[in-house]
Design a protein around this motif. Structure first.
Motif, PDB file in Angstrom:
ATOM      1  N   PHE B 147     -70.177  65.043 -44.253  1.00  8.31           N
ATOM      2  CA  PHE B 147     -71.317  65.215 -43.672  1.00  8.31           C
ATOM      3  C   PHE B 147     -72.271  64.291 -44.372  1.00  8.31           C
ATOM      4  O   PHE B 147     -73.284  63.582 -43.946  1.00  8.31           O
ATOM      5  CB  PHE B 147     -71.987  66.527 -43.395  1.00  8.31           C
ATOM      6  CG  PHE B 147     -73.374  66.902 -42.870  1.00  8.31           C
ATOM      7  CD1 PHE B 147     -73.524  66.188 -41.522  1.00  8.31           C
ATOM      8  CD2 PHE B 147     -74.378  67.155 -43.436  1.00  8.31           C
ATOM      9  CE1 PHE B 147     -74.629  66.336 -41.109  1.00  8.31           C
ATOM     10  CE2 PHE B 147     -75.767  67.071 -42.866  1.00  8.31           C
ATOM     11  CZ  PHE B 147     -75.973  66.763 -41.352  1.00  8.31           C
ATOM     12  N   LYS B 148     -72.578  64.700 -45.803  1.00  8.73           N
ATOM     13  CA  LYS B 148     -73.466  63.902 -46.816  1.00  8.73           C
ATOM     14  C   LYS B 148     -73.172  62.574 -46.641  1.00  8.73           C
ATOM     15  O   LYS B 148     -74.162  61.661 -46.593  1.00  8.73           O
ATOM     16  CB  LYS B 148     -73.295  64.822 -48.036  1.00  8.73           C
ATOM     17  CG  LYS B 148     -73.988  65.969 -48.009  1.00  8.73           C
ATOM     18  CD  LYS B 148     -74.185  66.593 -49.589  1.00  8.73           C
ATOM     19  CE  LYS B 148     -74.604  67.683 -49.710  1.00  8.73           C
ATOM     20  NZ  LYS B 148     -74.582  68.501 -51.061  1.00  8.73           N
ATOM     21  N   ALA B 149     -72.029  62.270 -46.709  1.00  2.42           N
ATOM     22  CA  ALA B 149     -71.369  60.672 -46.832  1.00  2.42           C
ATOM     23  C   ALA B 149     -71.933  60.195 -45.601  1.00  2.42           C
ATOM     24  O   ALA B 149     -72.377  59.072 -45.631  1.00  2.42           O
ATOM     25  CB  ALA B 149     -70.006  60.724 -47.277  1.00  2.42           C
ATOM     26  N   GLY B 150     -71.806  60.497 -44.506  1.00  2.00           N
ATOM     27  CA  GLY B 150     -72.156  59.987 -43.180  1.00  2.00           C
ATOM     28  C   GLY B 150     -73.675  59.697 -43.104  1.00  2.00           C
ATOM     29  O   GLY B 150     -74.074  58.859 -42.709  1.00  2.00           O
ATOM     30  N   TRP B 210     -71.744  52.138 -49.956  1.00  2.00           N
ATOM     31  CA  TRP B 210     -71.481  52.998 -48.918  1.00  2.00           C
ATOM     32  C   TRP B 210     -69.817  53.162 -48.277  1.00  2.00           C
ATOM     33  O   TRP B 210     -69.406  54.162 -47.688  1.00  2.00           O
ATOM     34  CB  TRP B 210     -72.454  52.526 -47.555  1.00  2.00           C
ATOM     35  CG  TRP B 210     -72.054  50.937 -47.313  1.00  2.00           C
ATOM     36  CD1 TRP B 210     -72.717  49.924 -47.904  1.00  2.00           C
ATOM     37  CD2 TRP B 210     -70.951  50.631 -46.663  1.00  2.00           C
ATOM     38  NE1 TRP B 210     -72.160  48.784 -47.186  1.00  2.00           N
ATOM     39  CE2 TRP B 210     -71.162  49.233 -46.497  1.00  2.00           C
ATOM     40  CE3 TRP B 210     -70.207  51.045 -45.663  1.00  2.00           C
ATOM     41  CZ2 TRP B 210     -70.181  48.368 -45.544  1.00  2.00           C
ATOM     42  CZ3 TRP B 210     -69.185  50.492 -44.987  1.00  2.00           C
ATOM     43  CH2 TRP B 210     -69.274  49.124 -44.897  1.00  2.00           C
ATOM     44  N   LEU B 211     -69.494  51.902 -48.697  1.00  2.00           N
ATOM     45  CA  LEU B 211     -67.783  51.761 -48.106  1.00  2.00           C
ATOM     46  C   LEU B 211     -66.999  52.773 -48.957  1.00  2.00           C
ATOM     47  O   LEU B 211     -66.311  53.432 -48.390  1.00  2.00           O
ATOM     48  CB  LEU B 211     -67.622  50.366 -48.576  1.00  2.00           C
ATOM     49  CG  LEU B 211     -66.252  49.657 -47.782  1.00  2.00           C
ATOM     50  CD1 LEU B 211     -66.458  48.175 -47.665  1.00  2.00           C
ATOM     51  CD2 LEU B 211     -64.898  50.214 -48.257  1.00  2.00           C
ATOM     52  N   ALA B 228     -61.627  48.415 -40.062  1.00  2.00           N
ATOM     53  CA  ALA B 228     -61.319  46.977 -39.038  1.00  2.00           C
ATOM     54  C   ALA B 228     -62.690  46.386 -38.705  1.00  2.00           C
ATOM     55  O   ALA B 228     -62.723  45.018 -38.876  1.00  2.00           O
ATOM     56  CB  ALA B 228     -60.693  47.519 -37.732  1.00  2.00           C
ATOM     57  N   PHE B 229     -63.817  47.157 -38.236  1.00  2.00           N
ATOM     58  CA  PHE B 229     -64.736  46.341 -37.939  1.00  2.00           C
ATOM     59  C   PHE B 229     -66.174  45.982 -38.396  1.00  2.00           C
ATOM     60  O   PHE B 229     -66.541  44.911 -38.542  1.00  2.00           O
ATOM     61  CB  PHE B 229     -65.228  47.150 -36.447  1.00  2.00           C
ATOM     62  CG  PHE B 229     -64.168  47.552 -35.591  1.00  2.00           C
ATOM     63  CD1 PHE B 229     -63.719  46.321 -34.682  1.00  2.00           C
ATOM     64  CD2 PHE B 229     -63.529  48.647 -35.389  1.00  2.00           C
ATOM     65  CE1 PHE B 229     -62.508  46.591 -33.860  1.00  2.00           C
ATOM     66  CE2 PHE B 229     -62.320  48.933 -34.516  1.00  2.00           C
ATOM     67  CZ  PHE B 229     -61.997  47.800 -33.709  1.00  2.00           C
ATOM     68  N   THR B 230     -66.636  46.706 -39.024  1.00  4.45           N
ATOM     69  CA  THR B 230     -67.839  46.780 -39.621  1.00  4.45           C
ATOM     70  C   THR B 230     -68.162  45.776 -40.623  1.00  4.45           C
ATOM     71  O   THR B 230     -68.907  44.656 -40.610  1.00  4.45           O
ATOM     72  CB  THR B 230     -68.425  48.066 -40.527  1.00  4.45           C
ATOM     73  OG1 THR B 230     -68.510  48.958 -39.430  1.00  4.45           O
ATOM     74  CG2 THR B 230     -69.923  47.887 -41.124  1.00  4.45           C
ATOM     75  N   THR B 231     -67.118  45.636 -41.967  1.00  2.85           N
ATOM     76  CA  THR B 231     -67.149  44.586 -42.816  1.00  2.85           C
ATOM     77  C   THR B 231     -66.677  43.289 -42.191  1.00  2.85           C
ATOM     78  O   THR B 231     -67.242  42.308 -42.612  1.00  2.85           O
ATOM     79  CB  THR B 231     -66.321  45.039 -43.942  1.00  2.85           C
ATOM     80  OG1 THR B 231     -65.097  45.300 -43.252  1.00  2.85           O
ATOM     81  CG2 THR B 231     -67.133  46.062 -44.597  1.00  2.85           C
ATOM     82  N   LYS B 232     -65.815  43.124 -41.216  1.00  2.00           N
ATOM     83  CA  LYS B 232     -65.326  41.761 -40.648  1.00  2.00           C
ATOM     84  C   LYS B 232     -66.390  41.275 -39.801  1.00  2.00           C
ATOM     85  O   LYS B 232     -66.613  40.216 -39.647  1.00  2.00           O
ATOM     86  CB  LYS B 232     -64.010  42.083 -39.986  1.00  2.00           C
ATOM     87  CG  LYS B 232     -63.029  41.598 -41.123  1.00  2.00           C
ATOM     88  CD  LYS B 232     -62.648  42.638 -42.341  1.00  2.00           C
ATOM     89  CE  LYS B 232     -62.333  44.048 -41.845  1.00  2.00           C
ATOM     90  NZ  LYS B 232     -62.188  44.794 -43.224  1.00  2.00           N
ATOM     91  N   SER B 274     -60.263  51.300 -50.328  1.00  2.00           N
ATOM     92  CA  SER B 274     -61.719  51.027 -50.012  1.00  2.00           C
ATOM     93  C   SER B 274     -61.928  49.906 -50.859  1.00  2.00           C
ATOM     94  O   SER B 274     -62.854  48.942 -50.593  1.00  2.00           O
ATOM     95  CB  SER B 274     -62.679  52.116 -49.992  1.00  2.00           C
ATOM     96  OG  SER B 274     -62.370  53.226 -49.116  1.00  2.00           O
ATOM     97  N   TYR B 275     -61.847  50.102 -52.197  1.00  2.00           N
ATOM     98  CA  TYR B 275     -61.990  48.995 -53.080  1.00  2.00           C
ATOM     99  C   TYR B 275     -61.273  47.779 -52.895  1.00  2.00           C
ATOM    100  O   TYR B 275     -61.859  46.641 -53.095  1.00  2.00           O
ATOM    101  CB  TYR B 275     -61.575  49.768 -54.603  1.00  2.00           C
ATOM    102  CG  TYR B 275     -63.025  50.499 -55.350  1.00  2.00           C
ATOM    103  CD1 TYR B 275     -64.113  49.942 -55.471  1.00  2.00           C
ATOM    104  CD2 TYR B 275     -62.664  51.701 -55.475  1.00  2.00           C
ATOM    105  CE1 TYR B 275     -65.064  50.624 -56.213  1.00  2.00           C
ATOM    106  CE2 TYR B 275     -63.784  52.567 -55.980  1.00  2.00           C
ATOM    107  CZ  TYR B 275     -64.797  51.826 -56.331  1.00  2.00           C
ATOM    108  OH  TYR B 275     -65.855  52.890 -57.023  1.00  2.00           O
TER     109      TYR B 275
END
Lengths: 100, 583
Positions: B147-150, B210-211, B228-232, B274-275
């Motif tokens: 929740f906090k990370a979100g 954030w990633l 898949a989506f955000t970073t690309k 993630s890294y």
């Protein structure tokens, strides 16, 4: 005492049984030498064949092998001593949030 | 070709599917939507005019919004987003979570919408929609940490959207155009704001946490979808607006290198991924920065194959998390005995991301490296080679080795559910197919990838499968593999242990948070002190007034007549004296 080899463990997946040798001690101890032979074998191609590269430095004999080995060791050492050494904290550092 | 659908963006069936899923309580209907919506999007993609097209025009409040720009760049990104949406639907088939089903579809549709946007306002709308919809995939874990990370994720991504809008407004005021094209420049305020907005979503250095903060805390399926989506999308946006911007070369080079060091000692394997994702983005950003046709092809091809093999790796770790309940390397090992099929898929994903010949990463990364060398950025080229060895370390070796081999921790669990295996199987097949060379006169699978790139003639002219290229790559990878075995044998490889490593997010999670808490505490104390002071003044003044005017005060006391006569005489004497002395 648990059966680490898994030969008699009925919970082993049937598809995994033919591959239990992957966990064998002899393989673990000989993996270093297998990889050494492979690495040297590929590196030795440079002795008989001149590679044509966009970067002249890369045409040096054994360049990729040395760069690959050095890069890997550098990555591990910096990760271990700098990142974990300086920035490593206990798992509950973030107020017990954890990471999962 | 059905002309009636030429103007319909593939984003719409996916977004509408997500909205319907939000209202449907039946699990199987929702899952049907999750599979059918990407298929419909795929049909629209295939139906688009091959020579490029701008359609889906919406006029709104005096603005002209272009919702479907189909050209060489959006074509390849659109297709891989559609494929990813389908694989995600298959992978998450067993999960009974209405919110996640809806969020996953809307998020994928928003990504598609952004890719096909022809103007900055449409881009902004879909940009924010990706942020708002995707946060539910993090919150879906239903833990306090998630929740906090979100919340942090949402705040950072909404900030990115606000910067995009501000930049767009300034850019439009300067140029009179809302077009989302290569007219953007970091030399103008508007262009710089948009660049930074893209940079946040692309996880530039110091904007990246954030990633690694959010993705490992997402649900099993959520992490796969998010990868898949955000970073690309951000890489696409940079390629669209800032191709050839020199600073991207160095930003990308740094992105390839620094995550390697963190991934080496990270215990959470989804955080390692993630890294690793951050590192892979670096290659694409370098390609965009170089900006030549070969480099843009490299970035696009890399994004395409990366989405597949990264999803495959996240799926394999998701399967482990689903069955074992943890992805901590310190608690895993020997899982190939219980999950052999998942292990094979994970190894294929690891081989693809490590760019072993015959796997998809090899044919994509090669173009970027060649383009960098062509333009004589040899220092950057060396950094990319270092990062290639680093990728092998954390994704090619660490992930499969510590999860499925290493020390057998005795976990005897069931193999992953059938739908997960099917999704991983599709991704694994694509990893192999897209890396397959020409053989016996039959075009290899990599030709299909190269034909999808923005400049297919340049891609197909690139001499991919040369003896020198294959040998050089194998020399690098085998020497790096040997280095791993050597370090393990010498006990110079760090043990996996339960710990966290501080990263730049410490600045806002601890330093800024501490500063905010300290400021609040100081403000509270100051406020209390001011309150006490005012209360003291009020009490003292009130006391004096009370002493003077209250029924018991000085002015109410009975004064003896003798004393009053003396005071009256004294006052009279003073008055007479003043009157006598006055001129």
């Amino acid at each position: 005492m648990s059966d680490q080899s898994g030969k008699h463990d009925e919970r082993i997946h049937p598809a995994a049984r033919p591959f239990l040798w992957l966990d064998a001690p002899w393989l673990k101890s000989s993996m270093l030498w297998i990889l050494l032979v492979l690495a040297l074998g590929f590196a030795a191609i440079d002795l008989f064949h001149h590679r044509h590269e966009y970067v002249s430095l890369a045409e040096t004999t054994g360049f990729y092998a040395l760069w690959g080995f050095g890069s890997f060791v550098l990555a591990v050492m910096v990760g271990w001593f700098v990142i974990r050494g300086l920035l490593g904290r206990s798992e509950d550092y973030w107020d017990g949030e954890g990471d999962q | 070709m059905i002309e009636a659908f030429h103007d319909v963006s593939p984003a719409w069936p996916v977004i509408i599917g997500g909205l319907i899923a939000a209202a449907i309580p039946n699990h199987y209907v929702r899952k049907g939507l999750a599979l059918i919506a990407p298929i419909l999007a795929g049909l629209l993609w295939f139906n688009a005019p091959s020579g490029g097209h701008v359609g889906g025009i919406i006029e709104l409040g005096g603005f002209v919004l272009e919702t479907f720009r189909y050209d060489g760049l959006s074509r390849i990104w659109g297709l891989i987003f559609i494929i990813a949406a389908f694989i995600n639907g298959l992978y998450g088939f067993h999960e009974k979570d209405r919110v996640a089903d809806a969020a996953g579809l809307i998020y994928a549709g928003a990504g598609l919408g952004a890719v096909f946007s022809g103007d900055l306002l449409s881009l902004f709308f879909f940009w924010e929609l990706t942020a708002i919809s995707s946060v539910f995939l993090i919150w879906g874990s239903k833990t306090q940490a998630a929740f906090k990370a979100g919340l942090r994720y949402l705040a950072i991504h909404v900030l990115s959207g606000v910067m995009l809008l501000a930049g767009a407004v300034i850019h439009a005021a300067d140029t009179g155009s809302w077009a989302f094209d290569d007219s953007l420049s970091i030399d103008t305020l508007g262009g710089l704001l948009i660049f930074l907005a893209f940079g946040i979503k692309c996880a530039f250095p110091f904007m990246h946490n954030w990633l690694q903060d959010a993705y490992p805390k997402a649900t099993v399926t959520g992490a796969v979808v998010l990868s898949a989506f955000t970073t690309k999308l951000a890489v696409y946006a940079l390629a669209r607006g800032y191709a050839g911007t020199d600073v991207l070369i160095w930003i990308g080079a740094i992105m390839t290198a620094f995550p390697v060091f963190f991934a080496v000692v990270e215990n959470d394997l989804r955080k390692v991924l993630s890294y690793s994702l951050n590192n892979q983005l670096g290659f694409m950003v370098v390609g965009v920065g170089v900006g030549t046709e070969l480099a843009i092809n490299g970035a696009a091809a890399h994004a395409f194959v990366h989405i597949i093999y990264k999803a495959l790796l996240f799926m394999s770790m998701g399967a482990v998390l689903h069955r074992v309940g943890t992805v901590k390397a310190s608690e895993l090992g020997g899982l190939f005995k219980s999950m052999p099929v998942t292990a094979i898929f994970c190894i294929i994903g690891g081989a693809a991301i490590s760019a072993f010949p015959l796997f998809s990463g090899f044919v994509a990364k090669a173009m970027t490296l060649a383009a960098v060398a062509h333009e004589h950025h040899w220092v950057v080229w060396l950094v990319l080679l270092f990062a290639s060895a680093g990728v092998l370390e954390h994704s090619g070796i660490k992930i499969p080795y510590f999860a499925f081999f290493s020390h057998d921790r005795g976990h005897r669990v069931r193999e992953a559910p059938a739908n997960m295996l099917m999704a991983m199987g599709v991704a694994a097949l694509l990893c192999l197919y897209l890396g397959w060379p020409d053989m016996f006169g039959i075009p290899g699978g990599y030709r299909a990838l190269y034909n999808l790139t923005p400049y297919p003639e340049v891609a197909n002219a690139y001499p991919m499968w040369t003896f020198d290229h294959v040998v050089g790559q194998m020399q690098l990878l085998m020497a790096a593999l040997f280095a791993f075995a050597f370090l393990v044998r010498m006990k110079w490889y760090p043990d996996e242990k339960r710990s966290v490593n501080l990263d730049f997010d410490w600045v806002y999670r601890r330093a800024f948070d501490g500063l905010a808490r300290w400021s609040y505490a100081m403000f509270s104390r100051l406020w209390a002190a001011i309150g006490n002071l005012l209360a003291g003044v009020r009490d003292r003044l009130g006391g004096r007034l009370f002493q003077t005017f209250s029924p018991m005060g000085a002015l109410s006391r009975d004064i003896p007549s003798g004393l009053l006569a003396i005071w009256t005489s004294a006052l009279l004497a003073i008055v007479l004296l003043i009157a006598y002395l006055a001129p």
